[in-house]
Write a protein that holds these residues in place. Structure first.
Motif, short mmCIF file in Angstrom:
data_model
loop_
_atom_site.label_atom_id
_atom_site.label_comp_id
_atom_site.label_asym_id
_atom_site.label_seq_id
_atom_site.Cartn_x
_atom_site.Cartn_y
_atom_site.Cartn_z
N ILE A 87 0.83 -1.21 0.00
CA ILE A 87 0.00 0.00 0.00
C ILE A 87 0.86 1.25 0.00
N GLN A 88 2.01 1.19 0.70
CA GLN A 88 2.88 2.35 0.75
C GLN A 88 3.52 2.67 -0.60
N MET A 89 3.53 1.70 -1.50
CA MET A 89 4.13 1.91 -2.82
C MET A 89 3.18 2.56 -3.81
N LEU A 90 1.89 2.63 -3.47
CA LEU A 90 0.93 3.24 -4.38
C LEU A 90 1.12 4.75 -4.41
N PRO A 91 1.26 5.36 -5.58
CA PRO A 91 1.40 6.82 -5.64
C PRO A 91 0.09 7.50 -5.27
N ALA A 92 0.18 8.49 -4.41
CA ALA A 92 -1.03 9.18 -3.97
C ALA A 92 -1.76 9.86 -5.13
N GLU A 93 -0.98 10.38 -6.10
CA GLU A 93 -1.59 11.09 -7.22
C GLU A 93 -2.47 10.18 -8.07
N GLY A 94 -2.15 8.88 -8.08
CA GLY A 94 -2.94 7.96 -8.88
C GLY A 94 -4.31 7.66 -8.31
N MET A 95 -4.56 8.07 -7.06
CA MET A 95 -5.84 7.79 -6.42
C MET A 95 -6.72 9.02 -6.28
N ALA A 98 -10.22 8.63 -7.97
CA ALA A 98 -11.07 7.70 -7.23
C ALA A 98 -11.51 8.28 -5.89
N GLN A 99 -10.61 8.97 -5.21
CA GLN A 99 -10.95 9.57 -3.93
C GLN A 99 -12.02 10.65 -4.08
N TYR A 100 -11.88 11.45 -5.14
CA TYR A 100 -12.86 12.52 -5.36
C TYR A 100 -14.24 11.91 -5.66
N LYS A 101 -14.29 10.91 -6.52
CA LYS A 101 -15.58 10.29 -6.85
C LYS A 101 -16.19 9.60 -5.63
N MET A 102 -15.34 8.96 -4.82
CA MET A 102 -15.85 8.28 -3.64
C MET A 102 -16.43 9.28 -2.65
N MET A 103 -15.74 10.36 -2.38
CA MET A 103 -16.24 11.38 -1.47
C MET A 103 -17.49 12.06 -2.01
N SER A 104 -17.51 12.27 -3.32
CA SER A 104 -18.68 12.90 -3.94
C SER A 104 -19.91 12.01 -3.87
N SER A 105 -19.72 10.70 -4.01
CA SER A 105 -20.85 9.77 -4.01
C SER A 105 -21.52 9.67 -2.64
N VAL A 106 -20.79 9.96 -1.58
CA VAL A 106 -21.36 9.90 -0.22
C VAL A 106 -21.54 11.29 0.38
N ASN A 107 -21.47 12.33 -0.47
CA ASN A 107 -21.68 13.72 -0.04
C ASN A 107 -20.74 14.13 1.10
N MET A 108 -19.46 13.78 0.95
CA MET A 108 -18.48 14.11 1.98
C MET A 108 -17.39 15.02 1.47
N LEU A 188 -6.45 19.67 -1.49
CA LEU A 188 -6.71 20.50 -2.66
C LEU A 188 -7.77 19.87 -3.56
N VAL A 189 -7.83 18.55 -3.58
CA VAL A 189 -8.78 17.85 -4.45
C VAL A 189 -10.18 17.83 -3.85
N VAL A 190 -10.30 17.55 -2.55
CA VAL A 190 -11.62 17.31 -1.95
C VAL A 190 -12.15 18.51 -1.18
N MET A 191 -11.31 19.50 -0.86
CA MET A 191 -11.78 20.68 -0.12
C MET A 191 -11.74 21.87 -1.06
N THR A 192 -12.77 22.04 -1.85
CA THR A 192 -12.78 23.05 -2.92
C THR A 192 -13.44 24.35 -2.50
N GLU A 193 -14.20 24.36 -1.43
CA GLU A 193 -14.87 25.59 -1.00
C GLU A 193 -13.99 26.38 -0.05
N ASP A 194 -14.17 27.70 -0.05
CA ASP A 194 -13.32 28.58 0.75
C ASP A 194 -13.45 28.28 2.25
#
Length: 253
Positions: A87-95, A98-108, A188-194
């Motif tokens: 898991i530590q070898m996975l680049p954060a940028e590659g996720m 998926a992270q944005y879509k996952m958070m968006s799907s659950v309104n988080m 920066l990806v998931v916290m878009t509002e001021d």
């Protein structure tokens, strides 16, 4: 016709660019200006909430996980340990997508809880691996000796083993705190509002806003210093406990 320059730029150009060994004539005006910015106070609250929640979740989950893989033998144990490394070898940028879509799907999106979940998921694997070494370093014979003296397994762990793990818990907490406090790209990806910005995001927007009117380096450095102050305070609080825990574990062991 001479080019237009803002008053801030004119003020900066009138100042001497020759560095001084001991600066004189300093003031706290820049700190006062930053602290008076309501966006800074709001970002500070968001960062503190996310960071403290991340540290708490990581310590609880990682502590239980480290105990499981160090004290018990079960099917899939080695595969689980290997998965922690992979898991530590996975680049954060590659996720990010998926992270944005996952958070968006659950309104988080733009929520403290959503960002905390992402931070905890990123920090827990390495924290488990870190705590595993501390747990494995405490001989299980200490617990067995306490159980022979009449203590239950739970009481033997809480009275004998748990105090010896204090340095590991503090070190893991420091790691989780730094990762959550300084993280920028996921926020920066998931916290878009001021109103949902963390301190690193606020500092970026503050520098960009300052650059549009001529960079006021005094305010920029004051803002950067204020962002670092909670980290310094946290280290001052845990430094003595980390040292005492190391000494105590050495003597008891």
């Amino acid at each position: 016709m001479p080019p237009f320059t803002s008053p801030d730029v004119q003020r900066c150009t009138r100042q001497s660019t020759t560095p001084l060994f001991l600066p004189v004539g300093g003031s706290f005006d820049n700190f006062a200006a930053v602290l008076s910015d309501g966006a800074f106070v709001q970002a500070l609250g968001v960062s503190l909430a996310v960071t403290l929640a991340t540290v708490g979740i990581c310590l609880i989950v990682a502590f239980l996980g480290a105990l499981a893989i160090s004290r018990f033998r079960f099917r899939g144990r080695k595969s689980f340990i290997l998965a922690l490394l992979l898991i530590q070898m996975l680049p954060a940028e590659g996720m990010f997508n998926a992270q944005y879509k996952m958070m968006s799907s659950v309104n988080m999106l733009n929520s403290v809880l959503g960002l905390t979940v992402l931070y905890a998921a990123a920090v827990v694997p390495f924290t488990i691996w870190m705590l595993r070494g501390f747990v494995a370093g405490v001989p299980v014979e200490l617990e067995e000796a306490a159980m022979v003296d009449g203590l239950s397994r739970t009481k033997a762990f809480l009275r004998i083993t748990f105090p010896l793990l204090a340095p590991g818990l503090v070190a893991s907490g420091v790691y989780a705190f730094l990762q959550a406090w300084n993280e920028f790209t996921v926020a920066l990806v998931v916290m878009t509002e001021d109103q949902a910005k963390t301190l690193p995001l606020w500092l970026r927007s503050f520098i960009q806003a300052s650059a549009t009117r001529g960079t006021d380096w005094g305010m920029v450095m004051a803002a950067s210093t204020l962002v670092a102050v909670p980290v310094i305070i946290f280290f001052l609080l845990v430094q003595s406990r980390m040292s005492s825990g190391l000494v105590g574990s050495a003597v008891k062991g």
